[in-house]
Design an enzyme around this catalytic site. Sequence first.
Site, mmCIF file in Angstrom:
data_model
loop_
_atom_site.group_PDB
_atom_site.id
_atom_site.type_symbol
_atom_site.label_atom_id
_atom_site.label_comp_id
_atom_site.label_asym_id
_atom_site.label_seq_id
_atom_site.Cartn_x
_atom_site.Cartn_y
_atom_site.Cartn_z
ATOM 1 N N TYR A 108 -24.225 30.658 36.001
ATOM 2 C CA TYR A 108 -24.904 30.801 34.715
ATOM 3 C C TYR A 108 -24.517 29.647 33.794
ATOM 4 O O TYR A 108 -25.374 29.028 33.146
ATOM 5 C CB TYR A 108 -24.531 32.137 34.077
ATOM 6 C CG TYR A 108 -25.053 32.342 32.668
ATOM 7 C CD1 TYR A 108 -26.358 32.764 32.445
ATOM 8 C CD2 TYR A 108 -24.230 32.123 31.559
ATOM 9 C CE1 TYR A 108 -26.840 32.961 31.152
ATOM 10 C CE2 TYR A 108 -24.697 32.316 30.276
ATOM 11 C CZ TYR A 108 -25.997 32.734 30.070
ATOM 12 O OH TYR A 108 -26.466 32.928 28.783
ATOM 13 N N LYS A 140 -26.984 26.753 32.177
ATOM 14 C CA LYS A 140 -27.114 26.491 30.743
ATOM 15 C C LYS A 140 -26.641 25.087 30.377
ATOM 16 O O LYS A 140 -27.224 24.439 29.496
ATOM 17 C CB LYS A 140 -26.332 27.546 29.953
ATOM 18 C CG LYS A 140 -26.927 28.940 30.016
ATOM 19 C CD LYS A 140 -28.314 28.994 29.383
ATOM 20 C CE LYS A 140 -28.828 30.419 29.262
ATOM 21 N NZ LYS A 140 -30.167 30.489 28.628
#
Length: 259
Positions: A158, A162
């Site tokens: 994740y 990002k």
Amino acid sequence: MEGSSGKSLSYIVGGSSGMGLATARLLVADGGTVVLVAREQDKLAARKGELEAGGRGKIETIAADFYDVGAVKSLIAKIDGETRHINHLVNAAGYFIPKDFLEYTERDYDGYMDLNRAFFFVTQAVARNMVKNGGGSIVNIGSMWAHQAIKATPSSAYSMQKAGLHALTKNLAMELGGHGIRVNAVAPAVTVTPLFNAFIDPDKVEQTLTEGFNAFHPIGRVGRPEDLANHIVFLLSNKASWTTGAIHDVDGGVMAGRV
């Protein structure tokens, strides 16, 4: 020109819930036309009725699964066929499931990277429209997790996804600035949204996050979708006309330091 919000056309990828929905609510209340892009047609129809009932603008919807290459290509074809000037793009779709690095599978990893692939090429299609029509503004929703690791919430893939979105923001600001296109991002900390429904009982998300993370933020509380939406709308607007390539920490002070 980016267009006043009351006359703007805004595409929100991931607009049926959370920060994307809160942003749509502000834009349509100010008279703009908002195209909500999300996976579930039923949810989109419900959001359309809700937002048009409370605002002065117009809601349009496109159902697209961002993890399906064919669906993304279909969405891009629709954007390429758009005859109106797209003034704004908000890339707000996402999901988050903490998982230890040693337990990740290729499928887990691919889910995050497929999302960035979709963002990349959808943004490219929107940028083509903006170049042709004289400019616009793009806001990506990044994350505090792209800046620093949190041991309590292991999130290597994740965070990688990002961080890539943050890097894309800066690169596009450099490449597209000459066309009158501004590109910025917001990096929230813990915010009460359906993002957490995947691993917390939806009925307990509010209680779990406030009890567990209010004190994590120097300002003393977790974020709300509206906290981010207000900042996103500012970055979309001409009030931020000299701001591009910036990653704004809208995070209750988390990145300011540690006790």
